[in-house]
Design an enzyme around this catalytic site. Structure first.
Site, PDB file in Angstrom:
ATOM      1  N   ASP A  44      -2.992  -1.276  14.933  1.00  0.00           N
ATOM      2  CA  ASP A  44      -1.583  -1.387  14.516  1.00  0.00           C
ATOM      3  C   ASP A  44      -0.984  -2.755  14.818  1.00  0.00           C
ATOM      4  OD1 ASP A  44      -1.740   1.414  13.955  1.00  0.00           O
ATOM      5  OD2 ASP A  44      -1.358   1.813  16.066  1.00  0.00           O
ATOM      6  N   LYS A  47      -2.176  -5.839  10.819  1.00  0.00           N
ATOM      7  CA  LYS A  47      -3.271  -6.453  10.068  1.00  0.00           C
ATOM      8  C   LYS A  47      -2.996  -6.440   8.570  1.00  0.00           C
ATOM      9  CE  LYS A  47      -6.235  -3.586  11.908  1.00  0.00           C
ATOM     10  NZ  LYS A  47      -5.364  -2.956  12.913  1.00  0.00           N
ATOM     11  N   GLY A  71      -4.782   3.049   8.258  1.00  0.00           N
ATOM     12  CA  GLY A  71      -3.708   3.151   7.270  1.00  0.00           C
ATOM     13  C   GLY A  71      -3.002   1.830   7.112  1.00  0.00           C
ATOM     14  N   HIS A  72      -3.097   1.263   5.925  1.00  0.00           N
ATOM     15  CA  HIS A  72      -2.352   0.036   5.661  1.00  0.00           C
ATOM     16  C   HIS A  72      -1.231   0.361   4.694  1.00  0.00           C
ATOM     17  CE1 HIS A  72      -5.080  -2.465   7.756  1.00  0.00           C
ATOM     18  NE2 HIS A  72      -6.058  -2.390   6.890  1.00  0.00           N
ATOM     19  N   GLN A 254      -8.521  -0.560  12.873  1.00  0.00           N
ATOM     20  CA  GLN A 254      -8.295  -0.314  14.316  1.00  0.00           C
ATOM     21  C   GLN A 254      -8.292  -1.631  15.098  1.00  0.00           C
ATOM     22  OE1 GLN A 254     -11.135   1.945  13.064  1.00  0.00           O
ATOM     23  NE2 GLN A 254      -9.563   3.273  12.316  1.00  0.00           N
TER      24      GLN A 254
HETATM   25  P1  GDP Z   1      -2.060  -2.407  10.827  1.00  0.00           P
HETATM   26  O1  GDP Z   1      -2.685  -1.066  10.905  1.00  0.00           O
HETATM   27  O2  GDP Z   1      -2.644  -3.361  11.824  1.00  0.00           O
HETATM   28  O3  GDP Z   1      -2.018  -2.957   9.420  1.00  0.00           O
HETATM   29  O4  GDP Z   1      -0.568  -2.245  11.277  1.00  0.00           O
HETATM   30  P2  GDP Z   1       0.506  -1.208  10.742  1.00  0.00           P
HETATM   31  O5  GDP Z   1       0.523  -1.198   9.250  1.00  0.00           O
HETATM   32  O6  GDP Z   1       0.340   0.101  11.388  1.00  0.00           O
HETATM   33  O7  GDP Z   1       1.827  -1.844  11.317  1.00  0.00           O
HETATM   34  C1  GDP Z   1       2.340  -2.850  10.710  1.00  0.00           C
HETATM   35  C2  GDP Z   1       3.788  -2.536  10.463  1.00  0.00           C
HETATM   36  O8  GDP Z   1       4.508  -3.555  11.036  1.00  0.00           O
HETATM   37  C3  GDP Z   1       4.077  -2.523   8.982  1.00  0.00           C
HETATM   38  O9  GDP Z   1       5.111  -1.598   8.728  1.00  0.00           O
HETATM   39  C4  GDP Z   1       4.545  -3.938   8.733  1.00  0.00           C
HETATM   40  O10 GDP Z   1       5.446  -4.042   7.666  1.00  0.00           O
HETATM   41  C5  GDP Z   1       5.221  -4.274  10.043  1.00  0.00           C
HETATM   42  N1  GDP Z   1       5.141  -5.694  10.423  1.00  0.00           N
HETATM   43  C6  GDP Z   1       4.085  -6.532  10.294  1.00  0.00           C
HETATM   44  N2  GDP Z   1       4.390  -7.750  10.806  1.00  0.00           N
HETATM   45  C7  GDP Z   1       5.674  -7.664  11.270  1.00  0.00           C
HETATM   46  C8  GDP Z   1       6.546  -8.569  11.930  1.00  0.00           C
HETATM   47  O11 GDP Z   1       6.225  -9.709  12.191  1.00  0.00           O
HETATM   48  N3  GDP Z   1       7.777  -8.075  12.278  1.00  0.00           N
HETATM   49  C9  GDP Z   1       8.169  -6.811  12.022  1.00  0.00           C
HETATM   50  N4  GDP Z   1       9.387  -6.432  12.403  1.00  0.00           N
HETATM   51  N5  GDP Z   1       7.374  -5.928  11.386  1.00  0.00           N
HETATM   52  C10 GDP Z   1       6.149  -6.351  11.026  1.00  0.00           C
END
Ligand code: GDP
Length: 456
Positions: A44, A47, A71-72, A254
Site C-alpha cells: 500500500d 505503487k 489491488g490497484h 505487496q
Molecule cells: P498500492 O497498493 O501500493 O498501489 O497502494 P494503494 O493503491 O493501496 O494506495 C494508494 C492510495 O494512495 C491511492 O488511493 C492513491 O490515490 C493514494 N496516493 C498515492 N500517492 C499519494 C500521495 O502522494 N498523497 C495522497 N494523499 N494520496 C496518494
C-alpha cells in the site's frame, strides 16, 4: 554508451524500441531501462500511481508475483478502475501486458476483470497474455484460506485477504498445483476432481462445507474456453520483447516486509515481492534488469496482523489513517499507521538494490508540528539497525526516534521540488540519507499532477 540510469521522457512519440546491435545492447536515449518496481514497506505504498507514471514510458508491463489479493486503483479520464490481476498498463493504449509465471491466477477473477475492462471500452484481447506456467487459484483454495484462517483463532490469524493465494502457493510448492496451461489439457477435469477430494478432506476436518467436484469441472471448462486465447509461453514473449529493445516494467505487488523470505514471517504473503522475485516470477535473467525503483510512504502503514514497531495506536494514528485514506483497496480494512521506519527503509534498499526512490504521501504529514523518524531499534538494551529474523525479537524492538520540525503548510499544489517548504525538503533528504539510494519522485497527492519528478 549512456548510463542505464539516465534517460529523458521528452519524446512526444513515447519510447520507441530501437533494434539492438547484438550482442551488445544499445538503447536510445529516450528508452526506459528495464525496471523493477517494488514496494519497500508492508504494501500500500502508492505503487499504483508510480506504476502509472512509469507505464507511460514502458512498452510492456509484467506482473511477477501475488494474485488477486493485490489491488490497484487507477483513475483515467475521471473513470475509476480497480484492477487486481491485470497490470494497470492495460489502461494505456498500445502497451502490452503480461501476467508472469510467478503470479497465482484465479481464472474466474481474471475473466471478471477482462469483461469489466471490455465493457469500459478497453481492448484486452491481443494485448494481455497469461503464463501457461502460472498456478491456478481454484475455489477450494478460497475455501481452505477462509477455513484455515478461522481455525487459527484470534491470536494466530495471519490476516489474509481470503482469496486463496496462500493455499494456491502451498499447492505449487507441494507439487500438486494446477497451472494455467493445464486448464487446456484433456485430463484437467480428472486432476481437478482428485484435488477436490483432497481439499474436501481438509475442509471437513476444519469443520467447513465440502465442495462439489462436478460443479467445479463445469465452471472451469467454461473458464478454459474464455481464457484459451490469453494463455501463452510468456517467458518467450518477455525475452522476445527484451531482444527487440522494448522497455519492460516489472511491477511488484505487496511489499518487501511481506516477502515470504525477507518479511516479518509468518505475517507475510506467500510469494516474493522483492526485486529478485521478478526473475523467478517471469524468467527474465538478473542481468536484463537495469534499474530498481522503490516506492515508499513518508510514514508507515500495515494491514493485518504482525509486529509494527512504529505503530501509533493513539489519536495521531487515527489522524494519519483519515488524512491518508488508509483503508485497503481490496478489503476496505483500516490500515495500522505509524512513523517512518528507517530501519525498514534501509533493509528494503539493501535487499532490493533500490536505485531510485519514489516517496509518496508527503502531504499527509502537512499538519504535524513535529515529525518522528525511527532511526534504530532498541532490542534487549542494545541499539540495532538490522532487521531481526525472529518474530519474538522483532516484537521486543522499541523504536529509537529522532524528531524533525513539521512544515505546517499544504504541499499538494506544489509542482516543483525546489518550491517545497524547507522543513519538508529537510525531512525527505534526511530519510534518503538514512536509507540510502537516490530520490527519484516525490508524491504530494493522489493525482498525476501531484508527482514531483527528480530523476525518474
Ligand atoms: P498500492 O497498493 O501500493 O498501489 O497502494 P494503494 O493503491 O493501496 O494506495 C494508494 C492510495 O494512495 C491511492 O488511493 C492513491 O490515490 C493514494 N496516493 C498515492 N500517492 C499519494 C500521495 O502522494 N498523497 C495522497 N494523499 N494520496 C496518494
Amino acid at each position: 554508451m549512456r548510463s542505464p540510469f539516465a534517460y529523458s521522457n521528452t519524446s512526444p512519440e513515447g519510447f520507441r524500441a530501437v533494434a539492438p546491435a547484438d550482442p551488445v545492447r544499445v538503447r536510445s536515449e529516450t528508452i526506459m531501462p528495464n525496471t523493477v518496481l517494488i514496494g519497500a514497506q508492508w504494501g500500500d505504498e502508492g505503487k499504483g500511481k508510480i506504476i502509472d507514471v512509469l507505464t507511460a514510458q514502458a512498452d510492456m508491463v509484467v506482473r511477477y508475483q501475488g494474485g488477486s489479493n493485490a489491488g490497484h486503483t487507477v483513475v483515467v479520464a475521471g473513470r475509476k478502475f480497480v484492477l487486481h490481476l491485470v497490470p494497470s498498463g492495460i489502461l494505456h493504449p498500445g502497451k502490452t501486458c503480461v501476467i508472469g509465471n510467478g503470479v497465482v491466477v484465479d481464472p474466474l477473477a481474471l475473466i471478471a476483470e477482462i469483461r469489466m475492462l471490455e465493457q469500459e471500452g478497453v481492448t484486452v484481447r491481443g494485448r494481455l497474455t497469461v503464463s501457461d506456467r502460472a498456478h491456478l487459484v481454484l475455489r477450494y483454495h478460497n475455501a481452505l484460506d477462509t477455513a484455515d484462517e478461522a481455525a487459527r483463532g484470534d491470536s494466530k490469524r495471519i490476516g489474509t485477504t481470503g482469496r486463496g493465494i496462500g493455499p494456491a502457493y502451498r499447492d505449487k510448492v507441494c507439487r500438486c498445483g494446477l497451472r494455467m496451461g493445464d486448464l487446456l489439457e484433456r485430463d484437467f477435469p480428472e486432476r481437478l476432481a482428485a484435488n477436490v477430494v483432497d481439499a474436501n478432506r481438509a475442509l471437513t476436518a476444519l469443520g467447513a462445507v465440502p465442495l462439489d467436484a462436478a460443479g467445479l469441472q463445469k465452471t472451469y471448462a467454461e473458464a478454459a474456453q474464455v481464457l484459451a486465447p490469453y494463455i501463452a509461453d510468456t517467458i518467450e514473449i518477455v525475452h522476445a520483447a527484451d531482444r527487440a529493445g522494448s522497455s519492460i516494467l516489472f511491477e511488484g505487488a505487496q511489499g518487501t516486509m511481506l516477502d515470504v523470505d525477507f518479511g516479518t514471517y509468518p505475517f507475510v504473503t506467500s510469494s516474493s515481492p522483492t526485486s529478485g522475485g521478478a526473475c523467478i516470477g517471469t524468467g527474465i535473467a538478473p542481468n536484463r534488469i537495469q534499474r530498481v525503483v522503490g516506492v515508499i510512504k513518508c510514514y508507515t502503514t500495515r494491514v493485518g496482523e504482525g509486529p509494527f514497531p512504529t505503530e501509533l495506536t493513539d489519536a495521531l494514528g487515527e489522524d494519519l489513517r483519515q488524512r491518508g485514506g488508509e483503508f485497503g483497496a481490496t478489503t476496505g480494512r483500516p490500515r495500522r499507521c505509524g512513523w517512518f521506519d528507517a530501519v525498514v527503509g534501509r533493509y528494503a534498499q539493501m535487499v532490493n538494490g533500490v536505485d531510485l526512490w519514489a516517496f509518496t504521501k508527503l502531504d499527509v504529514l502537512d499538519t504535524l508540528p513535529v515529525i518522528r523518524i525511527c532511526t534504530a531499534y532498541e532490542l534487549d538494551g542494545r541499539n540495532i539497525t538490522t532487521m531481526p529474523a525472529s518474530l519474538a525479537a522483532f516484537q521486543r524492538c522499541r523504536p529509537v526516534y529522532e524528531e524533525m520540525p513539521g512544515w505546517l503548510q499544504a504541499t499538494s499544489r506544489i509542482t516543483r521540488y525546489e518550491d517545497l517548504p524547507l522543513q519538508a525538503r529537510a525531512y525527505i533528504e534526511r530519510l534518503v540519507q538514512l536509507i540510502g539510494g537516490k530520490l527519484g519522485v516525490l508524491s504530494v497527492g493522489p493525482g498525476r499532477e501531484t508527482t514531483l519528478r527528480l530523476g525518474l
